[in-house]
Design an enzyme around this catalytic site. Structure first.
Site, PDB file in Angstrom:
ATOM      1  CD  GLU A 428      -2.303   1.718   2.996  1.00 37.22           C
ATOM      2  OE1 GLU A 428      -2.080   0.303   3.808  1.00 37.22           O
ATOM      3  OE2 GLU A 428      -2.911   2.548   3.331  1.00 37.22           O
ATOM      4  CG  ASP A 505      -0.013   1.797   6.622  1.00 32.42           C
ATOM      5  OD1 ASP A 505       1.017   1.026   6.476  1.00 32.42           O
ATOM      6  OD2 ASP A 505      -0.495   2.937   6.067  1.00 32.42           O
ATOM      7  CG  ASP A 507      -4.245   2.395   8.974  1.00 30.77           C
ATOM      8  OD1 ASP A 507      -4.681   1.731   7.963  1.00 30.77           O
ATOM      9  OD2 ASP A 507      -3.592   3.457   8.702  1.00 30.77           O
ATOM     10  CG  ASP A 509      -7.730   4.528   5.182  1.00 26.08           C
ATOM     11  OD1 ASP A 509      -9.067   4.124   5.106  1.00 26.08           O
ATOM     12  OD2 ASP A 509      -7.128   5.558   5.512  1.00 26.08           O
TER      13      ASP A 509
END
Ligand code: TSJ
Length: 642
Positions: A428, A505, A507, A509
């Protein structure tokens, strides 16, 4: 040697057997996650279903008790309790001998399918306590175990009577051992759906389910006199149907075959195979037999009726199954299973049996129901048309030189062509991608950065999906094409990387990006997942560096690990929190996510193909209200970072 001594000698073997189960529970029940936990119940229930198949049990009651245990009760003949040749009650032999059966293996059908049927002794060994009650001849007999070891004193090897009773039956209560299972909370939705499925496959059986746990009180009764025809109706309940449900059955060389199918307006194919009541998630020879015969039948009719002209090529198997929902259930006296999860039926004679019964019964049906036949042929016609036009689009797209979609040079490929050793990281963001390109092992690790969110394939039409640059890059890089319903152009043999590693990541997203990628793989390259090639990298959330120079720093992967570190670590330390992969320098990225020696990867697995397909549709599709409902019901599990 007296009988009792004889049993003492064999009881040592028993303890060794139990120990083996407790040391490697995964070998016996697949896993120690919720899935393995639920399996304990199915293991026990399957015994009562066998008693039903033998013709002696009509109702099974499954209760989730408030203390975390489960009770399964049936109205069968009751497990035999008389003296076994080992000098002890037969019941005890059943619960303490691995693969018990042997003498009791006089069932009509062995239900050893995949993970199932490993037996009550395994459940016993993995339960901190188990109580067995057998009703027979006016009395209730009882036996008790802890971690598989008998704790009930016997009199002359026989079970004590603990009460009076009418009728006969078996009742088992067991508490899964919380030192073995990661989670000990039974998932009632999964259990209900499996019990319901069992009732579709056994139309004369009733299963009463009750959840007595605090806050989850619930009762359900399952009985499906329509059998697998009802199953197909249920599967299609929210679709526009094109035909009635068609049901047929027959027997060929000792193999009983039952099938039900119905066409819907949608372009999809759902075919479920069962052997001796066990779901075969990887399909197998029964499905091969059905598909082969059905394709022949429809092509023959289509030529007779003039839908296919002399110059036309036959409909493909996928064409004739366009819109079909089917359940194929066979009873085989000696089933064999193969495949990654041992759920693929392997008996060659099943192909012939199912093909023969399908041929005879479908022709008999279609000869009398011409309108239905015409509807089926129309479905095949529509599929063939689309297949041909997509074939054109695809050849245009994929005939261009390799990596032609990669003209922007985003893919940093590895040097080796030895697919078994190569890995591709889908990363990403360009900044993490840049670091990864610097840090990687160029020989075996390829890096493909993707920017932002990829297309949600669950919502997009096929031409949009194929037009998407990032998706095209991935399809080209992997090298095995893709499949989507009609075309079977996917070839896993051509895969260029043994591991496909999603690197996003830690998180919300990142989780979304992982989900979008998994949806893409699941819908268009499902074998990548089924064959165990897809992984998710688990980058750490924190790094702790102790103030004392001689102590090592440590990466921590979640908040729980951090809390534990805070508790156990004496002395001060600095805490670094990683907001994203982009914040790591190449060395850190290598150590935490790329280096095979130190990184953590999560293998992506499908526990239940149908459930996964429905869930993917629910969570990633266009229909909002059911998704909202699901999220509201499950939102307590979520952890948002704000
Ligand atoms: F898994 C289990 F063993 F714990 C278990 C077995 C659990 C439950 C809830 C039920 C059963 C079970 C076993 N129900 N019914 C039976 N039947 C026999 O074991 C049985 C009874 C009689 C005869 C016979 O030949 O007379 C044979 C069998 C196998």
């Amino acid at each position: 040697m007296s009988k009792q001594q004889d049993y003492d000698a064999s009881s040592i073997k028993v303890l060794e057997g139990l120990e083996a189960v407790r040391t490697r529970p995964g070998m016996y029940i697949g896993s120690t996650s919720t899935r393995g936990l639920n399996h304990l119940i199915y293991e026990i229930v399957d015994n009562s279903v066998d008693e039903h198949l033998a013709g002696f049990c009509s109702t099974i009651r499954v209760t989730l008790e408030n203390d975390g245990s489960c009770t399964v009760e049936d109205d069968g003949r009751g497990i035999p309790i008389d003296m076994h040749e080992k000098g002890v009650s037969a019941e005890r032999v059943v619960f303490t001998t691995l693969h018990a059966g042997g003498k009791f293996d006089n069932k009509a059908y062995a239900t050893s399918g995949g993970l199932h049927g490993v037996g009550s002794s395994v459940v016993n060994a993995l339960s901190s306590r188990m109580t067995v009650q057998v009703k027979k001849g006016g009395s209730v007999y009882e036996d008790r175990y802890e971690k598989g070891v008998p704790v009930q004193k016997l009199t002359n090897g026989l079970l004590p009577v603990v009460g009076k009773a009418k009728g006969s039956g078996t009742k088992i209560n067991f508490l899964p051992d919380d030192t073995i299972f990661e989670k000990t909370w039974f998932k009632s939705d999964d259990i209900k759906s499996r019990l319901h499925e069992t009732c579709y496959l056994n139309p004369k059986l009733t299963i009463e389910f009750e959840d007595r746990r605090e806050g989850c009180q619930e009762k359900a009764v399952f009985n499906e006199p329509e059998g697998i025809a009802g199953f197909v109706r249920e599967l299609n309940k929210s679709d526009e149907t094109v035909t009635d449900v068609i049901f047929f059955k027959g027997k060929y060389e000792g193999i009983e075959v039952e099938a039900a199918f119905q066409y819907i307006r949608d372009f999809k194919e759902t075919i479920l195979g069962f052997c001796n009541n066990i779901y075969n998630s990887e399909g197998g020879t029964h499905l091969t037999g059905f598909k082969g015969a059905f394709t022949n039948i429809i092509n023959t009719y289509a030529r007779e009726l003039g839908s296919l002209k002399d110059k036309d090529s036959n409909y493909t198997g996928a064409d004739v199954r366009n819109g079909m929902t089917a359940v194929i259930s066979i009873k085989h006296p000696d089933p064999r299973f193969e495949g990654q999860t041992k759920t693929k039926l392997d008996n060659q004679d099943a192909t012939k049996a199912v093909a023969q019964v399908t041929q005879d019964e479908c022709v008999r049906y279609f000869d009398r129901n011409l309108e239905t036949l015409k509807s089926v042929i129309e479905c095949a016609e529509r599929a063939a048309k689309i297949r041909k036009s997509e074939q054109k689009a695809k050849t245009n797209m994929l005939s261009k030189p390799k990596f032609s979609f990669d003209s922007n040079g985003k893919l940093a490929n590895c040097e080796s062509r030895d697919a078994s050793r190569c890995e591709i990281f889908i990363v990403e963001g360009d900044s993490a991608g840049g670091s990864a390109k610097m840090a990687r092992d160029r020989m075996y690790q390829a890096i493909l950065p993707i920017r932002g969110k990829i297309l949600n394939v669950e919502k997009a039409s096929i031409d949009k999906v194929l037009a998407n640059a990032e998706i095209k890059t991935m399809i080209n890089a992997f090298g095995c094409g893709f499949s989507e319903g009609y075309g079977q152009d996917f070839d896993i043999e051509k895969l260029r990387y043994n591991k496909i590693i999603i690197m996003a990541d830690a998180d919300v997203d990142g989780a979304h990006i992982s989900t979008l990628l998994l949806t893409l793989f699941y819908r268009f390259m499902p074998d990548l997942i089924y064959e165990g090639h897809v992984y998710v990298a688990m980058p750490p959330l924190y790094k702790v560096v102790p103030a004392k120079k001689d102590e090592q720093g440590e990466y921590l992967y979640d908040d729980y690990a951090l809390a534990k570190y805070r508790k156990t670590h004496k002395g001060s330390f600095t805490l670094q929190r990683y907001k994203g992969l982009g914040e790591m320098d190449p060395d850190q990225l290598w150590e935490t996510t790329l280096d095979p020696a130190t990184r953590r990867l999560k293998l992506v697995q499908i526990e239940d193909g149908r459930m996964a397909s429905e869930m993917t549709g629910l969570l990633m599709g266009t229909d909002v209200p059911p998704r909202r409902e699901f999220i509201h019901a499950h939102a307590t599990d979520a952890q948002l970072d704000i």
